[in-house]
Motif scaffolding. Structure first.
Motif, PDB file in Angstrom:
ATOM      1  N   ARG A   6     -49.037  63.438   9.690  1.00 28.42           N
ATOM      2  CA  ARG A   6     -48.696  65.076  10.118  1.00 28.42           C
ATOM      3  C   ARG A   6     -49.884  65.737  10.899  1.00 28.42           C
ATOM      4  NH1 ARG A   6     -48.667  67.127   3.804  1.00 28.42           N
ATOM      5  NH2 ARG A   6     -47.729  65.244   3.748  1.00 28.42           N
ATOM      6  N   ILE A   7     -49.333  66.562  11.544  1.00 29.41           N
ATOM      7  CA  ILE A   7     -50.128  67.397  12.457  1.00 29.41           C
ATOM      8  C   ILE A   7     -50.458  68.865  11.769  1.00 29.41           C
ATOM      9  CG2 ILE A   7     -50.411  68.705  14.613  1.00 29.41           C
ATOM     10  CD1 ILE A   7     -49.106  66.426  16.005  1.00 29.41           C
ATOM     11  N   ALA A   8     -51.565  69.448  11.591  1.00 27.08           N
ATOM     12  CA  ALA A   8     -51.922  70.299  10.966  1.00 27.08           C
ATOM     13  C   ALA A   8     -52.656  71.402  11.707  1.00 27.08           C
ATOM     14  CB  ALA A   8     -52.455  70.469   9.794  1.00 27.08           C
ATOM     15  N   GLY A   9     -52.409  72.807  11.644  1.00 33.99           N
ATOM     16  CA  GLY A   9     -53.337  73.700  12.443  1.00 33.99           C
ATOM     17  C   GLY A   9     -53.756  74.874  11.629  1.00 33.99           C
ATOM     18  N   PHE A  10     -54.955  75.202  11.923  1.00 33.71           N
ATOM     19  CA  PHE A  10     -55.615  76.338  10.975  1.00 33.71           C
ATOM     20  C   PHE A  10     -56.857  77.043  11.817  1.00 33.71           C
ATOM     21  CE2 PHE A  10     -58.669  77.893   7.735  1.00 33.71           C
ATOM     22  CZ  PHE A  10     -57.665  78.555   7.018  1.00 33.71           C
ATOM     23  N   GLY A  11     -56.617  78.269  12.079  1.00 34.45           N
ATOM     24  CA  GLY A  11     -57.636  78.763  12.636  1.00 34.45           C
ATOM     25  C   GLY A  11     -57.823  78.595  14.040  1.00 34.45           C
ATOM     26  N   GLY A  12     -56.945  78.330  15.002  1.00 33.77           N
ATOM     27  CA  GLY A  12     -56.875  77.819  16.332  1.00 33.77           C
ATOM     28  C   GLY A  12     -57.293  76.284  16.339  1.00 33.77           C
ATOM     29  N   MET A  13     -57.540  75.438  15.248  1.00 37.28           N
ATOM     30  CA  MET A  13     -57.544  74.178  15.380  1.00 37.28           C
ATOM     31  C   MET A  13     -56.690  73.336  15.027  1.00 37.28           C
ATOM     32  SD  MET A  13     -61.649  74.258  13.589  1.00 37.28           S
ATOM     33  CE  MET A  13     -61.277  72.756  13.015  1.00 37.28           C
ATOM     34  N   ILE A  14     -56.358  72.060  15.508  1.00 37.78           N
ATOM     35  CA  ILE A  14     -55.199  71.203  15.297  1.00 37.78           C
ATOM     36  C   ILE A  14     -55.712  69.835  14.819  1.00 37.78           C
ATOM     37  CG2 ILE A  14     -53.254  70.113  16.199  1.00 37.78           C
ATOM     38  CD1 ILE A  14     -52.791  72.562  17.669  1.00 37.78           C
ATOM     39  N   ALA A  15     -55.329  69.356  13.764  1.00 37.38           N
ATOM     40  CA  ALA A  15     -55.824  68.064  13.504  1.00 37.38           C
ATOM     41  C   ALA A  15     -54.547  67.069  13.139  1.00 37.38           C
ATOM     42  CB  ALA A  15     -56.709  68.029  12.270  1.00 37.38           C
ATOM     43  N   ASN A  16     -54.756  65.964  13.425  1.00 36.55           N
ATOM     44  CA  ASN A  16     -53.921  64.937  12.996  1.00 36.55           C
ATOM     45  C   ASN A  16     -54.203  64.102  11.751  1.00 36.55           C
ATOM     46  OD1 ASN A  16     -51.646  63.300  12.747  1.00 36.55           O
ATOM     47  ND2 ASN A  16     -52.174  62.017  14.551  1.00 36.55           N
ATOM     48  N   TYR A  17     -53.498  64.293  10.738  1.00 35.50           N
ATOM     49  CA  TYR A  17     -53.832  63.506   9.440  1.00 35.50           C
ATOM     50  C   TYR A  17     -52.970  62.522   9.247  1.00 35.50           C
ATOM     51  CZ  TYR A  17     -56.349  67.924   8.692  1.00 35.50           C
ATOM     52  OH  TYR A  17     -57.288  68.996   8.700  1.00 35.50           O
ATOM     53  N   SER A  18     -53.444  61.153   8.775  1.00 33.58           N
ATOM     54  CA  SER A  18     -52.564  60.140   8.353  1.00 33.58           C
ATOM     55  C   SER A  18     -52.978  59.701   7.358  1.00 33.58           C
ATOM     56  CB  SER A  18     -52.641  59.188   9.541  1.00 33.58           C
ATOM     57  OG  SER A  18     -53.817  58.614   9.796  1.00 33.58           O
ATOM     58  N   CYS A  19     -52.130  58.920   6.409  1.00 32.40           N
ATOM     59  CA  CYS A  19     -52.520  58.507   5.054  1.00 32.40           C
ATOM     60  C   CYS A  19     -51.929  57.083   4.886  1.00 32.40           C
ATOM     61  CB  CYS A  19     -52.194  59.518   4.103  1.00 32.40           C
ATOM     62  SG  CYS A  19     -52.527  59.019   2.281  1.00 32.40           S
ATOM     63  N   GLN A  20     -52.472  56.213   4.241  1.00 35.98           N
ATOM     64  CA  GLN A  20     -51.601  54.907   3.961  1.00 35.98           C
ATOM     65  C   GLN A  20     -52.168  54.842   2.237  1.00 35.98           C
ATOM     66  OE1 GLN A  20     -51.814  51.367   6.666  1.00 35.98           O
ATOM     67  NE2 GLN A  20     -52.677  50.089   4.899  1.00 35.98           N
ATOM     68  N   THR A  21     -51.068  54.360   1.690  1.00 40.22           N
ATOM     69  CA  THR A  21     -50.978  54.225   0.389  1.00 40.22           C
ATOM     70  C   THR A  21     -50.418  52.950   0.060  1.00 40.22           C
ATOM     71  OG1 THR A  21     -50.956  56.555   0.022  1.00 40.22           O
ATOM     72  CG2 THR A  21     -50.655  55.061  -2.122  1.00 40.22           C
ATOM     73  N   THR A  22     -51.355  51.825  -0.834  1.00 39.37           N
ATOM     74  CA  THR A  22     -50.644  50.440  -0.964  1.00 39.37           C
ATOM     75  C   THR A  22     -50.443  50.416  -2.419  1.00 39.37           C
ATOM     76  OG1 THR A  22     -51.411  49.740   1.025  1.00 39.37           O
ATOM     77  CG2 THR A  22     -51.046  48.200  -0.728  1.00 39.37           C
ATOM     78  N   PHE A  23     -49.630  50.418  -3.204  1.00 39.88           N
ATOM     79  CA  PHE A  23     -49.260  50.154  -4.712  1.00 39.88           C
ATOM     80  C   PHE A  23     -49.217  48.592  -4.677  1.00 39.88           C
ATOM     81  CE2 PHE A  23     -47.648  54.242  -3.915  1.00 39.88           C
ATOM     82  CZ  PHE A  23     -47.827  54.828  -5.116  1.00 39.88           C
ATOM     83  N   GLU A  24     -50.085  48.110  -5.677  1.00 31.84           N
ATOM     84  CA  GLU A  24     -50.080  46.660  -6.167  1.00 31.84           C
ATOM     85  C   GLU A  24     -49.289  46.350  -7.281  1.00 31.84           C
ATOM     86  OE1 GLU A  24     -53.216  43.017  -7.549  1.00 31.84           O
ATOM     87  OE2 GLU A  24     -53.892  44.997  -6.873  1.00 31.84           O
ATOM     88  N   LEU A  25     -48.059  45.466  -7.309  1.00 34.53           N
ATOM     89  CA  LEU A  25     -47.430  45.225  -8.604  1.00 34.53           C
ATOM     90  C   LEU A  25     -47.360  44.016  -9.023  1.00 34.53           C
ATOM     91  CD1 LEU A  25     -45.577  47.350  -6.392  1.00 34.53           C
ATOM     92  CD2 LEU A  25     -43.942  47.036  -8.343  1.00 34.53           C
ATOM     93  N   GLU A  26     -47.525  43.633 -10.294  1.00 34.36           N
ATOM     94  CA  GLU A  26     -47.651  42.360 -10.867  1.00 34.36           C
ATOM     95  C   GLU A  26     -46.638  42.388 -12.046  1.00 34.36           C
ATOM     96  OE1 GLU A  26     -50.855  39.349 -12.746  1.00 34.36           O
ATOM     97  OE2 GLU A  26     -51.277  41.556 -12.979  1.00 34.36           O
ATOM     98  N   ASN A  27     -45.601  41.225 -11.894  1.00 35.40           N
ATOM     99  CA  ASN A  27     -44.492  41.106 -12.791  1.00 35.40           C
ATOM    100  C   ASN A  27     -43.235  42.355 -12.960  1.00 35.40           C
ATOM    101  OD1 ASN A  27     -45.266  38.662 -14.093  1.00 35.40           O
ATOM    102  ND2 ASN A  27     -46.558  39.760 -15.193  1.00 35.40           N
ATOM    103  N   GLY A  28     -43.530  43.030 -11.626  1.00 32.92           N
ATOM    104  CA  GLY A  28     -42.652  44.109 -11.462  1.00 32.92           C
ATOM    105  C   GLY A  28     -42.938  45.527 -11.641  1.00 32.92           C
ATOM    106  N   ARG A  29     -44.326  45.445 -12.173  1.00 29.26           N
ATOM    107  CA  ARG A  29     -45.031  46.806 -12.552  1.00 29.26           C
ATOM    108  C   ARG A  29     -46.084  47.160 -11.741  1.00 29.26           C
ATOM    109  NH1 ARG A  29     -42.864  49.524 -16.637  1.00 29.26           N
ATOM    110  NH2 ARG A  29     -41.497  48.400 -17.856  1.00 29.26           N
ATOM    111  N   VAL A  30     -46.273  48.361 -11.370  1.00 34.73           N
ATOM    112  CA  VAL A  30     -47.641  48.984 -10.795  1.00 34.73           C
ATOM    113  C   VAL A  30     -48.919  48.590 -11.573  1.00 34.73           C
ATOM    114  CG1 VAL A  30     -48.747  50.782  -9.691  1.00 34.73           C
ATOM    115  CG2 VAL A  30     -46.380  50.548  -9.568  1.00 34.73           C
ATOM    116  N   VAL A  31     -49.909  47.946 -10.810  1.00 36.59           N
ATOM    117  CA  VAL A  31     -51.181  47.637 -11.481  1.00 36.59           C
ATOM    118  C   VAL A  31     -52.277  48.411 -10.826  1.00 36.59           C
ATOM    119  CG1 VAL A  31     -50.548  45.326 -12.849  1.00 36.59           C
ATOM    120  CG2 VAL A  31     -51.526  45.400 -10.576  1.00 36.59           C
ATOM    121  N   SER A  32     -52.078  48.697  -9.745  1.00 40.70           N
ATOM    122  CA  SER A  32     -53.030  49.583  -9.042  1.00 40.70           C
ATOM    123  C   SER A  32     -52.495  50.009  -7.733  1.00 40.70           C
ATOM    124  CB  SER A  32     -54.215  48.899  -8.556  1.00 40.70           C
ATOM    125  OG  SER A  32     -54.251  47.703  -7.874  1.00 40.70           O
TER     126      SER A  32
END
Length: 85
Positions: free
Chosen positions: A59-85
Protein backbone atom coordinates in the motif's frame (compact mmCIF):
# COMPACT_ATOMS: atom_id res chain seq x y z
CA UNK A 1 9.71 17.13 10.02
CA UNK A 2 11.41 15.22 12.85
CA UNK A 3 8.11 15.10 14.75
CA UNK A 4 6.39 13.53 11.72
CA UNK A 5 9.12 10.90 11.48
CA UNK A 6 8.90 10.08 15.20
CA UNK A 7 5.11 9.82 15.13
CA UNK A 8 5.28 7.57 12.05
CA UNK A 9 7.86 5.34 13.72
CA UNK A 10 5.78 4.89 16.88
CA UNK A 11 2.63 4.25 14.83
CA UNK A 12 4.38 1.54 12.82
CA UNK A 13 5.72 -0.12 15.98
CA UNK A 14 2.20 -0.24 17.42
CA UNK A 15 0.85 -1.74 14.20
CA UNK A 16 3.62 -4.35 14.21
CA UNK A 17 2.69 -5.48 17.73
CA UNK A 18 -0.97 -5.84 16.75
CA UNK A 19 0.02 -7.72 13.58
CA UNK A 20 2.20 -10.16 15.56
CA UNK A 21 -0.72 -10.92 17.90
CA UNK A 22 -3.00 -11.54 14.92
CA UNK A 23 -0.46 -13.93 13.39
CA UNK A 24 -0.01 -15.81 16.67
CA UNK A 25 -3.77 -16.32 16.90
CA UNK A 26 -3.63 -18.57 13.81
CA UNK A 27 -1.26 -21.13 15.34
CA UNK A 28 -3.10 -24.45 15.31
CA UNK A 29 -5.69 -23.27 12.78
CA UNK A 30 -6.62 -25.56 9.91
CA UNK A 31 -5.82 -24.65 6.30
CA UNK A 32 -9.50 -23.93 5.48
CA UNK A 33 -9.76 -21.64 8.53
CA UNK A 34 -6.68 -19.72 7.40
CA UNK A 35 -7.97 -19.37 3.85
CA UNK A 36 -11.42 -18.27 5.09
CA UNK A 37 -9.79 -15.39 6.98
CA UNK A 38 -6.87 -14.46 4.70
CA UNK A 39 -8.26 -15.48 1.31
CA UNK A 40 -6.37 -17.41 -1.35
CA UNK A 41 -2.58 -17.24 -0.91
CA UNK A 42 -0.41 -15.69 -3.62
CA UNK A 43 1.84 -18.75 -3.59
CA UNK A 44 1.94 -22.26 -2.13
CA UNK A 45 5.05 -24.40 -1.71
CA UNK A 46 5.36 -27.93 -0.33
CA UNK A 47 8.50 -29.57 1.06
CA UNK A 48 9.16 -32.51 3.40
CA UNK A 49 5.49 -32.95 4.28
CA UNK A 50 5.02 -29.28 5.11
CA UNK A 51 3.07 -26.68 3.20
CA UNK A 52 3.92 -22.98 3.04
CA UNK A 53 1.20 -20.45 2.17
CA UNK A 54 2.47 -16.97 1.32
CA UNK A 55 0.42 -13.78 1.34
CA UNK A 56 1.66 -10.44 -0.03
CA UNK A 57 0.22 -6.97 0.27
CA UNK A 58 1.38 -3.46 -0.47
CA UNK A 59 0.00 0.00 0.00
CA UNK A 60 0.97 3.58 -0.47
CA UNK A 61 0.56 5.84 2.55
CA UNK A 62 0.93 9.56 2.91
CA UNK A 63 1.44 11.56 6.07
CA UNK A 64 2.63 15.13 6.58
CA UNK A 65 3.53 15.60 2.92
CA UNK A 66 5.56 12.39 2.80
CA UNK A 67 4.58 9.36 0.72
CA UNK A 68 5.83 5.84 1.37
CA UNK A 69 5.20 2.47 -0.24
CA UNK A 70 4.78 -0.28 2.35
CA UNK A 71 4.86 -3.94 1.42
CA UNK A 72 4.46 -7.01 3.54
CA UNK A 73 4.95 -10.73 2.97
CA UNK A 74 3.59 -13.28 5.42
CA UNK A 75 4.23 -17.01 5.15
CA UNK A 76 2.36 -19.57 7.21
CA UNK A 77 3.89 -23.03 7.67
CA UNK A 78 1.44 -25.93 7.91
CA UNK A 79 2.10 -29.47 9.05
CA UNK A 80 -0.64 -32.14 8.90
CA UNK A 81 -3.06 -29.45 7.72
CA UNK A 82 -2.52 -27.11 10.70
CA UNK A 83 -0.56 -23.86 11.10
CA UNK A 84 2.64 -24.48 13.06
CA UNK A 85 4.34 -21.13 12.45
Amino acid sequence: MLAVLLISTFALQGCAAIYEKKLASFKGATEPELIRDWGAPQSVYESDGRKFLTYRSSRIAGFGGMIANYSCQTTFELENGRVVS
